[in-house]
Design a protein around this motif. Structure first.
Motif, PDB file in Angstrom:
ATOM      1  N   GLU A 162       0.913  -1.050  -0.032  1.00  0.00           N
ATOM      2  CA  GLU A 162       0.159   0.043   0.048  1.00  0.00           C
ATOM      3  C   GLU A 162       0.775   1.390  -0.025  1.00  0.00           C
ATOM      4  O   GLU A 162       2.011   1.149   0.390  1.00  0.00           O
ATOM      5  N   SER A 163       0.175   2.445  -0.585  1.00  0.00           N
ATOM      6  CA  SER A 163       1.150   3.501  -0.614  1.00  0.00           C
ATOM      7  C   SER A 163       1.194   4.285   0.654  1.00  0.00           C
ATOM      8  O   SER A 163       0.436   4.075   1.696  1.00  0.00           O
ATOM      9  N   LYS A 164       2.446   5.095   0.667  1.00  0.00           N
ATOM     10  CA  LYS A 164       2.480   5.947   2.104  1.00  0.00           C
ATOM     11  C   LYS A 164       2.822   7.307   1.617  1.00  0.00           C
ATOM     12  O   LYS A 164       3.553   7.497   0.920  1.00  0.00           O
ATOM     13  N   VAL A 165       1.960   8.238   2.176  1.00  0.00           N
ATOM     14  CA  VAL A 165       2.165   9.513   2.140  1.00  0.00           C
ATOM     15  C   VAL A 165       2.702  10.235   3.277  1.00  0.00           C
ATOM     16  O   VAL A 165       2.699   9.992   4.433  1.00  0.00           O
ATOM     17  N   ILE A 166       3.973  10.701   2.739  1.00  0.00           N
ATOM     18  CA  ILE A 166       4.949  11.589   3.595  1.00  0.00           C
ATOM     19  C   ILE A 166       4.932  12.922   3.909  1.00  0.00           C
ATOM     20  O   ILE A 166       4.571  13.511   2.851  1.00  0.00           O
ATOM     21  N   ASP A 167       4.928  13.544   5.184  1.00  0.00           N
ATOM     22  CA  ASP A 167       4.743  15.006   5.360  1.00  0.00           C
ATOM     23  C   ASP A 167       5.835  15.641   4.485  1.00  0.00           C
ATOM     24  O   ASP A 167       6.978  15.013   4.046  1.00  0.00           O
ATOM     25  N   PHE A 168       5.641  16.846   4.564  1.00  0.00           N
ATOM     26  CA  PHE A 168       6.672  17.853   3.618  1.00  0.00           C
ATOM     27  C   PHE A 168       7.923  17.668   4.205  1.00  0.00           C
ATOM     28  O   PHE A 168       8.430  17.623   5.359  1.00  0.00           O
ATOM     29  N   LEU A 169       8.992  17.499   3.222  1.00  0.00           N
ATOM     30  CA  LEU A 169      10.361  17.332   3.460  1.00  0.00           C
ATOM     31  C   LEU A 169      11.115  18.512   2.725  1.00  0.00           C
ATOM     32  O   LEU A 169      10.773  18.952   1.664  1.00  0.00           O
ATOM     33  N   HIS A 170      12.182  18.803   3.241  1.00  0.00           N
ATOM     34  CA  HIS A 170      13.071  19.951   2.748  1.00  0.00           C
ATOM     35  C   HIS A 170      14.132  19.200   1.702  1.00  0.00           C
ATOM     36  O   HIS A 170      14.147  18.047   1.580  1.00  0.00           O
ATOM     37  N   PRO A 171      14.953  19.973   0.866  1.00  0.00           N
ATOM     38  CA  PRO A 171      15.370  19.418  -0.192  1.00  0.00           C
ATOM     39  C   PRO A 171      16.635  18.265   0.104  1.00  0.00           C
ATOM     40  O   PRO A 171      16.627  17.288  -0.422  1.00  0.00           O
ATOM     41  N   ARG A 172      17.087  18.706   1.431  1.00  0.00           N
ATOM     42  CA  ARG A 172      18.205  17.432   1.604  1.00  0.00           C
ATOM     43  C   ARG A 172      17.544  16.286   1.894  1.00  0.00           C
ATOM     44  O   ARG A 172      17.860  15.047   1.405  1.00  0.00           O
ATOM     45  N   GLU A 173      16.298  16.173   2.639  1.00  0.00           N
ATOM     46  CA  GLU A 173      15.691  15.003   3.072  1.00  0.00           C
ATOM     47  C   GLU A 173      15.161  14.265   1.858  1.00  0.00           C
ATOM     48  O   GLU A 173      15.211  13.067   1.689  1.00  0.00           O
ATOM     49  N   GLN A 174      14.653  15.077   0.721  1.00  0.00           N
ATOM     50  CA  GLN A 174      14.237  14.624  -0.550  1.00  0.00           C
ATOM     51  C   GLN A 174      15.272  13.789  -1.358  1.00  0.00           C
ATOM     52  O   GLN A 174      15.145  12.811  -1.621  1.00  0.00           O
ATOM     53  N   ARG A 175      16.434  14.470  -1.159  1.00  0.00           N
ATOM     54  CA  ARG A 175      17.534  13.831  -1.604  1.00  0.00           C
ATOM     55  C   ARG A 175      17.914  12.634  -1.141  1.00  0.00           C
ATOM     56  O   ARG A 175      18.410  11.524  -1.739  1.00  0.00           O
ATOM     57  N   ILE A 176      18.086  12.557   0.175  1.00  0.00           N
ATOM     58  CA  ILE A 176      18.333  11.411   1.009  1.00  0.00           C
ATOM     59  C   ILE A 176      17.324  10.214   0.817  1.00  0.00           C
ATOM     60  O   ILE A 176      17.579   9.051   0.212  1.00  0.00           O
ATOM     61  N   PHE A 177      16.121  10.388   0.411  1.00  0.00           N
ATOM     62  CA  PHE A 177      14.690   9.626   0.335  1.00  0.00           C
ATOM     63  C   PHE A 177      15.118   9.083  -1.120  1.00  0.00           C
ATOM     64  O   PHE A 177      15.072   7.633  -1.264  1.00  0.00           O
ATOM     65  N   ASP A 178      15.476   9.877  -1.929  1.00  0.00           N
ATOM     66  CA  ASP A 178      15.564   9.499  -3.413  1.00  0.00           C
ATOM     67  C   ASP A 178      16.631   8.575  -3.410  1.00  0.00           C
ATOM     68  O   ASP A 178      16.811   7.578  -4.284  1.00  0.00           O
ATOM     69  N   THR A 179      17.831   8.870  -3.007  1.00  0.00           N
ATOM     70  CA  THR A 179      19.169   8.053  -2.842  1.00  0.00           C
ATOM     71  C   THR A 179      18.652   6.779  -2.438  1.00  0.00           C
ATOM     72  O   THR A 179      19.233   5.631  -2.998  1.00  0.00           O
ATOM     73  N   ILE A 180      18.142   6.488  -1.184  1.00  0.00           N
ATOM     74  CA  ILE A 180      17.938   5.365  -0.486  1.00  0.00           C
ATOM     75  C   ILE A 180      17.123   4.407  -1.370  1.00  0.00           C
ATOM     76  O   ILE A 180      17.113   3.143  -1.662  1.00  0.00           O
ATOM     77  N   ILE A 181      16.026   4.867  -1.927  1.00  0.00           N
ATOM     78  CA  ILE A 181      14.844   4.074  -2.815  1.00  0.00           C
ATOM     79  C   ILE A 181      15.473   3.782  -3.958  1.00  0.00           C
ATOM     80  O   ILE A 181      15.333   2.545  -4.483  1.00  0.00           O
ATOM     81  N   GLY A 182      16.561   4.839  -4.535  1.00  0.00           N
ATOM     82  CA  GLY A 182      17.198   4.536  -5.824  1.00  0.00           C
ATOM     83  C   GLY A 182      16.512   3.918  -7.179  1.00  0.00           C
ATOM     84  O   GLY A 182      15.282   4.461  -7.256  1.00  0.00           O
ATOM     85  N   ASN A 183      16.891   2.785  -7.409  1.00  0.00           N
ATOM     86  CA  ASN A 183      16.191   2.325  -8.801  1.00  0.00           C
ATOM     87  C   ASN A 183      15.651   1.053  -8.361  1.00  0.00           C
ATOM     88  O   ASN A 183      15.413  -0.084  -9.368  1.00  0.00           O
ATOM     89  N   ASP A 184      14.886   0.964  -7.288  1.00  0.00           N
ATOM     90  CA  ASP A 184      14.140  -0.217  -6.857  1.00  0.00           C
ATOM     91  C   ASP A 184      12.904  -0.440  -7.736  1.00  0.00           C
ATOM     92  O   ASP A 184      12.048   0.514  -7.802  1.00  0.00           O
TER      93      ASP A 184
END
Length: 257
Positions: free
Chosen positions: A30-52
């Motif tokens: 199921e989908s997960k909605v995440i509260d507002f993130l600042h740019p650094r958090e967005q970058r970390i999130f994107d890096t960890i999820i990567g090319n899954d």
């Protein structure tokens, strides 16, 4: 390879949270909605999820160049659209002839009403109109409890996203070179001051990186970091380009005008 070695120690709790969100979506489908993130958090999130290939990660902040964005982490087969982010655009007007309202005034009123920062996105003020993107679940409370800003009466109401005003933020891109990526060194170069002046600002607690006060002059900056200095504005590191022939580090940064 240890995932944590690529990030700062103070970011470990957020990394743990991202991994928890990933497990939630993977295990529950199921989908997960995440509260507002600042740019650094967005970058970390994107890096960890990567090319899954089993997951999709989308961000939305209302405006094309929005700084703070909500995220949706979902199975690859789910449809993610604007409604998925569960956000509302609120608008209010104020008597511009009698009072001047700026971003900190609006944010301060929201926080004083007990609203958490992570529930609030970007704020746009144009002439006598305020617009702000917020999490849908706080909308009713916000409208009822934020009725004045800087002693001016305001009444927030929902407006369609299609009615959003153009962002008034203007960023000027520049390039410079520096001896290192230390906070004191970069402040010196970006804000054109002495290293001692930069050090004094850091020691007084006037410097924030990614919205957190940093009191260590040796703190190392990275791509997408946002620097804010009380009374001197905001700068974000756009790209660290590598070293010059003279062994200086070339960086591109953007300064809010």
């Amino acid at each position: 390879m240890d995932l944590y070695q690529h990030f700062r120690k103070e970011e470990y709790p957020f990394i743990d949270q991202v991994l928890s969100w990933r497990d939630h979506v993977t295990n529950r489908y199921e989908s997960k909605v995440i509260d507002f993130l600042h740019p650094r958090e967005q970058r970390i999130f994107d890096t960890i999820i990567g090319n899954d290939e089993d997951l999709q990660l989308k961000f939305f902040g209302g405006w094309e160049q929005a700084e703070r964005k909500r995220a949706v982490l979902a199975p690859f087969y789910d449809e993610v659209n604007t409604d998925s982010f569960e956000v509302v655009l609120l608008q209010a007007t104020f008597p511009q002839k009698f009072v001047s309202i700026e971003h900190p005034d609006v944010l301060g009123s929201f926080l004083s009403a007990g609203i958490k920062r992570k529930k609030i996105g970007d704020i746009v003020i144009y002439e006598d109109t305020i617009q702000i993107l917020v999490a849908e679940d706080i909308t009713t409370y916000l409208i009822a409890n934020v009725t004045s800003i800087k002693k001016a009466g305001v009444l927030f109401e929902r407006v369609p996203l299609t009615k959003r005003l153009p962002s008034q933020d203007k960023w000027q891109e520049r390039t410079t070179t520096c001896a290192s990526l230390r906070l004191d060194v970069l402040i010196k170069e970006i804000y054109q001051m002495s290293r001692q002046q930069a050090l004094n600002l850091i020691k007084k607690g006037y410097v924030k990186v990614n919205f957190q006060t940093i009191d260590q002059q040796a703190f190392l900056l990275e791509d997408e970091d946002l620097i804010s200095i009380r009374g001197k504005g905001r700068t974000r590191i756009k790209e660290i380009q590598g070293r010059t022939k003279k062994d200086k580090i070339r960086i591109t940064f953007e300064k809010l005008l």
